[in-house]
Design a protein around this motif. Structure first.
Motif, PDB file in Angstrom:
ATOM      1  N   UNK A  29     112.667  21.627  -6.106  1.00 61.37           N
ATOM      2  CA  UNK A  29     112.020  22.791  -6.050  1.00 61.37           C
ATOM      3  C   UNK A  29     110.609  22.676  -5.747  1.00 61.37           C
ATOM      4  N   UNK A  30     109.945  22.934  -4.563  1.00 69.99           N
ATOM      5  CA  UNK A  30     108.445  22.812  -5.040  1.00 69.99           C
ATOM      6  C   UNK A  30     107.801  23.832  -4.572  1.00 69.99           C
ATOM      7  N   UNK A  31     106.799  24.124  -5.473  1.00 72.04           N
ATOM      8  CA  UNK A  31     106.255  26.092  -4.784  1.00 72.04           C
ATOM      9  C   UNK A  31     103.978  25.725  -4.416  1.00 72.04           C
ATOM     10  N   UNK A  32     104.375  26.256  -3.646  1.00 66.21           N
ATOM     11  CA  UNK A  32     102.632  26.188  -3.022  1.00 66.21           C
ATOM     12  C   UNK A  32     101.873  26.555  -3.544  1.00 66.21           C
ATOM     13  N   UNK A  33     100.454  26.940  -3.469  1.00 65.96           N
ATOM     14  CA  UNK A  33      99.855  27.672  -4.384  1.00 65.96           C
ATOM     15  C   UNK A  33      99.842  28.987  -3.871  1.00 65.96           C
ATOM     16  N   UNK A  34      97.736  29.191  -4.004  1.00 61.74           N
ATOM     17  CA  UNK A  34      98.112  30.324  -3.478  1.00 61.74           C
ATOM     18  C   UNK A  34      97.501  30.666  -2.415  1.00 61.74           C
ATOM     19  N   UNK A  35      96.979  31.148  -1.139  1.00 64.96           N
ATOM     20  CA  UNK A  35      96.504  30.830  -0.148  1.00 64.96           C
ATOM     21  C   UNK A  35      97.117  30.027   0.702  1.00 64.96           C
ATOM     22  N   UNK A  56     104.413  18.614   0.463  1.00 61.12           N
ATOM     23  CA  UNK A  56     105.116  17.935   1.247  1.00 61.12           C
ATOM     24  C   UNK A  56     104.793  16.110   1.279  1.00 61.12           C
ATOM     25  N   UNK A  57     104.089  16.482   0.456  1.00 62.81           N
ATOM     26  CA  UNK A  57     103.524  14.401   0.143  1.00 62.81           C
ATOM     27  C   UNK A  57     104.430  14.149  -0.632  1.00 62.81           C
ATOM     28  N   UNK A  58     104.886  15.187  -2.122  1.00 63.37           N
ATOM     29  CA  UNK A  58     105.690  14.234  -2.824  1.00 63.37           C
ATOM     30  C   UNK A  58     106.880  15.149  -2.692  1.00 63.37           C
ATOM     31  N   UNK A  70      88.955  19.859   2.215  1.00 58.42           N
ATOM     32  CA  UNK A  70      88.900  18.672   2.910  1.00 58.42           C
ATOM     33  C   UNK A  70      88.062  16.823   2.615  1.00 58.42           C
ATOM     34  N   UNK A  71      88.046  17.094   1.288  1.00 57.77           N
ATOM     35  CA  UNK A  71      87.779  15.163   1.210  1.00 57.77           C
ATOM     36  C   UNK A  71      89.254  15.358   0.514  1.00 57.77           C
ATOM     37  N   UNK A  72      89.917  14.898   0.405  1.00 60.53           N
ATOM     38  CA  UNK A  72      91.143  15.076  -0.217  1.00 60.53           C
ATOM     39  C   UNK A  72      92.029  13.807   0.312  1.00 60.53           C
ATOM     40  N   UNK A  73      92.745  12.950   0.131  1.00 61.13           N
ATOM     41  CA  UNK A  73      92.995  11.692   1.276  1.00 61.13           C
ATOM     42  C   UNK A  73      94.560  12.638   2.161  1.00 61.13           C
ATOM     43  N   UNK A  74      95.247  13.961   1.595  1.00 58.25           N
ATOM     44  CA  UNK A  74      95.715  13.902   2.436  1.00 58.25           C
ATOM     45  C   UNK A  74      95.428  15.505   2.423  1.00 58.25           C
ATOM     46  N   UNK A  75      95.938  16.090   4.036  1.00 57.53           N
ATOM     47  CA  UNK A  75      95.483  17.427   4.408  1.00 57.53           C
ATOM     48  C   UNK A  75      96.011  18.518   3.587  1.00 57.53           C
ATOM     49  N   UNK A  76      95.440  19.137   3.307  1.00 58.72           N
ATOM     50  CA  UNK A  76      95.536  20.376   2.737  1.00 58.72           C
ATOM     51  C   UNK A  76      95.446  21.930   4.021  1.00 58.72           C
ATOM     52  N   UNK A  77      96.317  22.804   3.568  1.00 60.78           N
ATOM     53  CA  UNK A  77      96.330  23.880   4.908  1.00 60.78           C
ATOM     54  C   UNK A  77      96.597  25.428   4.461  1.00 60.78           C
ATOM     55  N   UNK A  78      95.810  26.048   4.871  1.00 59.22           N
ATOM     56  CA  UNK A  78      95.814  27.121   4.066  1.00 59.22           C
ATOM     57  C   UNK A  78      94.332  28.348   4.571  1.00 59.22           C
ATOM     58  N   UNK A  79      94.087  28.720   3.615  1.00 60.09           N
ATOM     59  CA  UNK A  79      92.826  30.055   3.462  1.00 60.09           C
ATOM     60  C   UNK A  79      91.974  29.795   3.419  1.00 60.09           C
ATOM     61  N   UNK A  80      90.629  29.807   4.389  1.00 64.74           N
ATOM     62  CA  UNK A  80      89.586  29.370   3.575  1.00 64.74           C
ATOM     63  C   UNK A  80      89.320  30.871   3.037  1.00 64.74           C
ATOM     64  N   UNK A  81      89.349  31.622   2.543  1.00 63.64           N
ATOM     65  CA  UNK A  81      89.051  32.931   1.528  1.00 63.64           C
ATOM     66  C   UNK A  81      90.189  33.438   1.090  1.00 63.64           C
ATOM     67  N   UNK A 124      93.927  20.492  -6.402  1.00 62.69           N
ATOM     68  CA  UNK A 124      95.381  19.817  -5.270  1.00 62.69           C
ATOM     69  C   UNK A 124      95.971  18.788  -5.970  1.00 62.69           C
ATOM     70  N   UNK A 125      96.051  18.451  -6.927  1.00 61.32           N
ATOM     71  CA  UNK A 125      96.439  17.079  -7.664  1.00 61.32           C
ATOM     72  C   UNK A 125      97.481  16.648  -6.840  1.00 61.32           C
ATOM     73  N   UNK A 126      98.919  17.353  -6.140  1.00 65.25           N
ATOM     74  CA  UNK A 126      99.624  17.155  -5.068  1.00 65.25           C
ATOM     75  C   UNK A 126      98.556  16.144  -4.155  1.00 65.25           C
ATOM     76  N   UNK A 127      97.832  16.268  -3.370  1.00 68.34           N
ATOM     77  CA  UNK A 127      97.514  15.282  -2.702  1.00 68.34           C
ATOM     78  C   UNK A 127      96.267  14.705  -3.045  1.00 68.34           C
ATOM     79  N   UNK A 128      95.525  14.380  -3.984  1.00 69.70           N
ATOM     80  CA  UNK A 128      94.250  14.424  -4.247  1.00 69.70           C
ATOM     81  C   UNK A 128      94.444  12.463  -4.422  1.00 69.70           C
TER      82      UNK A 128
END
Length: 256
Positions: free
Chosen positions: A30-36, A43-45, A156-167, A233-237
């Motif tokens: 089970x993998x749980x994403x972070x706040x926002x 998904x990459x992991x 926006x600078x990590x190797x894999x894309x991130x999705x979420x709120x900018x606030x 975001x170490x899962x996508x860095x």
């Protein structure tokens, strides 16, 4: 800041950040994403683990992937219940189950491990054990609903894309504070094997929180991995390959 329904609150809205359940072998994760964030973050992991024969599931937590006002209407118990429901589905399909989470998801993973001792092991990715200034969210939320992030550029600078709120939804952030308090309370009661990953370049949380959590855990088998080239975001860095391989190794090691 005022909220306008027409404003694009979600970064990378074209990506699919919904809940998923990817069948594999008798060992489940089970993998749980972070706040926002959304499940795009895990998904990459998840894909790597699934390709290596594991069943992987991830819920889109309530109030996420919609808009910040909706997030402000949620409670930490809503997030926990969502993760617990997905865990139960995973346990029906698998003989052995591990839980893992990024940032706030790491706190939820800890609480699941406390609530369900038969979880085999815990993987924590930059757990939000200490977040500088988070205590301000409680009183700021009395005056404003959302607050702009200062670290969106990094995401926006990590190797894999991130999705979420900018606030940051402030009322929801005060619920994250409650999760922190619960994690600190129950960490000494966690006895399952635990693997923690923490980026040296993390500017979102206090990186030394990982060390404090490591010391607080009651587990006899625990390990803290410092990632020299990663931020929050170490899962996508940039250390993704190391994160993925060590996660798989940990799961295999403790699946016997």
């Amino acid at each position: 800041m005022k909220l306008h329904n027409s404003s694009p609150w979600i970064i990378n809205p074209h990506l699919n950040g919904k809940s998923f359940f990817w069948p594999g072998g008798e060992t489940g994760v089970l993998l749980i994403h972070g706040f926002t964030a959304t499940t795009v973050e895990v998904q990459p992991l998840a894909r790597f683990l699934n390709q290596n024969g594991l069943t992987v599931a991830a819920p889109l937590l309530p109030g996420h992937g919609t808009n910040p006002i909706e997030t402000n209407r949620t409670h930490w118990k809503d997030w926990f219940d969502s993760a617990a429901t997905t865990l139960q589905s995973l346990r029906k399909a698998c003989r052995i189950v591990f839980v893992g989470g990024e940032s706030m998801g790491g706190l939820l993973a800890l609480l699941l491990a406390y609530q369900f001792p038969n979880i085999q092991g815990v993987l924590l990715y930059a757990p939000a054990y200490r977040v500088p200034g988070l205590w301000r969210a409680r009183w700021l939320s009395l005056f404003v609903q959302i607050f702009p992030k200062t670290y969106t550029k990094d995401q926006n600078e990590e190797p894999y894309p991130w999705q979420g709120y900018g606030v940051v939804p402030l009322r929801a952030a005060s619920q994250l504070l409650k999760l922190q308090q619960l994690a600190r309370k129950h960490a000494p009661a966690i006895t399952q094997p635990v693997l923690i990953f923490q980026g040296r370049q993390d500017k979102t949380i206090d990186p030394m929180g990982a060390e404090h959590l490591f010391q607080a855990l009651g587990s006899a088998q625990k390990h803290l991995v410092w990632l020299e080239n990663s931020r929050h975001c170490v899962m996508i860095d940039h250390d993704f390959e190391q994160v993925a391989n060590l996660s798989l190794e940990f799961i295999h090691q403790h699946s016997a």
